[in-house]
Design an enzyme around this catalytic site. Structure first.
Site, PDB file in Angstrom:
ATOM      1  N   VAL A  84      -1.665  62.251  39.259  1.00 53.54           N
ATOM      2  CA  VAL A  84      -1.408  61.004  39.070  1.00 53.54           C
ATOM      3  C   VAL A  84       0.008  60.708  39.519  1.00 53.54           C
ATOM      4  O   VAL A  84       1.026  60.991  39.137  1.00 53.54           O
ATOM      5  CB  VAL A  84      -1.631  60.257  37.748  1.00 53.54           C
ATOM      6  CG1 VAL A  84      -1.708  58.734  37.952  1.00 53.54           C
ATOM      7  CG2 VAL A  84      -2.917  60.592  37.313  1.00 53.54           C
ATOM      8  N   HIS A  91      -1.349  51.164  39.225  1.00 55.33           N
ATOM      9  CA  HIS A  91      -1.699  51.109  37.791  1.00 55.33           C
ATOM     10  C   HIS A  91      -1.631  52.659  37.283  1.00 55.33           C
ATOM     11  O   HIS A  91      -2.396  53.110  36.635  1.00 55.33           O
ATOM     12  CB  HIS A  91      -3.141  50.686  37.395  1.00 55.33           C
ATOM     13  CG  HIS A  91      -4.260  50.828  38.260  1.00 55.33           C
ATOM     14  ND1 HIS A  91      -4.305  50.509  39.720  1.00 55.33           N
ATOM     15  CD2 HIS A  91      -5.505  51.144  38.124  1.00 55.33           C
ATOM     16  CE1 HIS A  91      -5.229  51.186  40.441  1.00 55.33           C
ATOM     17  NE2 HIS A  91      -6.125  51.498  39.091  1.00 55.33           N
TER      18      HIS A  91
HETATM   19  C1  DLZ Z   1      -7.525  54.291  41.802  1.00 53.85           C
HETATM   20  C2  DLZ Z   1      -6.482  55.518  41.879  1.00 53.85           C
HETATM   21  C3  DLZ Z   1      -5.351  55.201  42.212  1.00 53.85           C
HETATM   22  C4  DLZ Z   1      -4.776  54.136  42.645  1.00 53.85           C
HETATM   23  N1  DLZ Z   1      -4.430  56.466  41.921  1.00 53.85           N
HETATM   24  C5  DLZ Z   1      -4.932  57.409  41.488  1.00 53.85           C
HETATM   25  C6  DLZ Z   1      -3.970  58.808  41.278  1.00 53.85           C
HETATM   26  O1  DLZ Z   1      -2.870  58.812  41.583  1.00 53.85           O
HETATM   27  N2  DLZ Z   1      -4.603  59.893  40.806  1.00 53.85           N
HETATM   28  C7  DLZ Z   1      -5.836  59.884  40.452  1.00 53.85           C
HETATM   29  O2  DLZ Z   1      -6.230  61.060  39.894  1.00 53.85           O
HETATM   30  N3  DLZ Z   1      -6.722  58.969  40.496  1.00 53.85           N
HETATM   31  C8  DLZ Z   1      -6.209  57.667  41.216  1.00 53.85           C
HETATM   32  N4  DLZ Z   1      -6.968  56.634  41.196  1.00 53.85           N
HETATM   33  C9  DLZ Z   1      -8.519  56.756  41.049  1.00 53.85           C
HETATM   34  C10 DLZ Z   1      -9.039  56.767  39.544  1.00 53.85           C
HETATM   35  O3  DLZ Z   1      -8.490  57.780  38.796  1.00 53.85           O
HETATM   36  C11 DLZ Z   1     -10.486  56.485  39.521  1.00 53.85           C
HETATM   37  O4  DLZ Z   1     -11.204  57.693  40.145  1.00 53.85           O
HETATM   38  C12 DLZ Z   1     -10.916  55.305  39.958  1.00 53.85           C
HETATM   39  O5  DLZ Z   1     -10.199  54.054  39.592  1.00 53.85           O
HETATM   40  C13 DLZ Z   1     -12.521  54.840  39.615  1.00 53.85           C
HETATM   41  O6  DLZ Z   1     -12.843  54.562  38.431  1.00 53.85           O
END
Ligand code: DLZ
Length: 154
Positions: A84, A91
């Site tokens: 992440v 978010h």
């Molecule tokens: C949507 C999203 C975003 C913006 N950033 C990340 C991230 O930095 N790392 C990650 O593992 N997942 C991200 N996701 C996807 C969300 O974890 C999730 O898969 C979606 O919101 C669908 O539920």
């Protein structure tokens, strides 16, 4: 002789069954983490046929994937892998919190070692620099699975 019982799980993966839940989001990081974790599990003696990998869209989905893997018969430990990255994620806090709290809850609910391998970083350079942590996540899975076996609670 202190009489004290002290347990440190051995780094011997033979006979262990390990699940890996890996997030596809930021796959340029998580894909390499997966390869490193698989290589380390192999060098610790975990057989490829005793490893199950499940991909999720992102880290938000890791807790439930980890739970399902943990509930799968014979699973000794689960490793979660995700990245992440704040700079790319409006978010960030929500996803990072959901992943960390959810994964901790799964460990408590299932009573199995669920290893937290979700990198939470401010930028992609920091994430790339931490890809190698995956080796330690593999070690943690094997160590804790063996510790609970020795304790008699696995
Ligand atoms: C949507 C999203 C975003 C913006 N950033 C990340 C991230 O930095 N790392 C990650 O593992 N997942 C991200 N996701 C996807 C969300 O974890 C999730 O898969 C979606 O919101 C669908 O539920």
């Amino acid at each position: 002789m202190t009489g004290r019982r002290e347990i440190t799980g051995r780094l011997d993966g033979s006979g262990l069954r390990v699940g890996i839940a890996v997030a596809r989001f930021n796959e340029y990081v998580t894909g390499q983490m997966l390869e490193i974790a698989l290589a380390r599990l192999g060098s610790l003696g975990v057989k490829p046929s005793d490893i199950t990998v499940i991909w999720t869209p992102g880290s938000f989905e890791l807790p439930l994937a980890a739970k399902r893997l943990a509930e799968s018969p014979g699973t000794d430990a689960v490793i979660t892998l995700g990245a992440v990255i704040k700079g790319e994620t409006a978010h960030f806090e929500h996803i990072a919190n959901a992943a960390s709290l959810g994964i901790a809850r799964v460990a408590e609910d299932t009573g199995k070692p669920i290893i937290f391998g979700v990198l939470t970083t401010f930028n992609s350079e920091q994430a790339v620099a931490r890809i190698g942590h995956a080796r330690g996540y593999a070690d943690a899975a094997v160590e804790m699975a063996n510790a609970y076996r020795e304790l008699g609670t696995a």
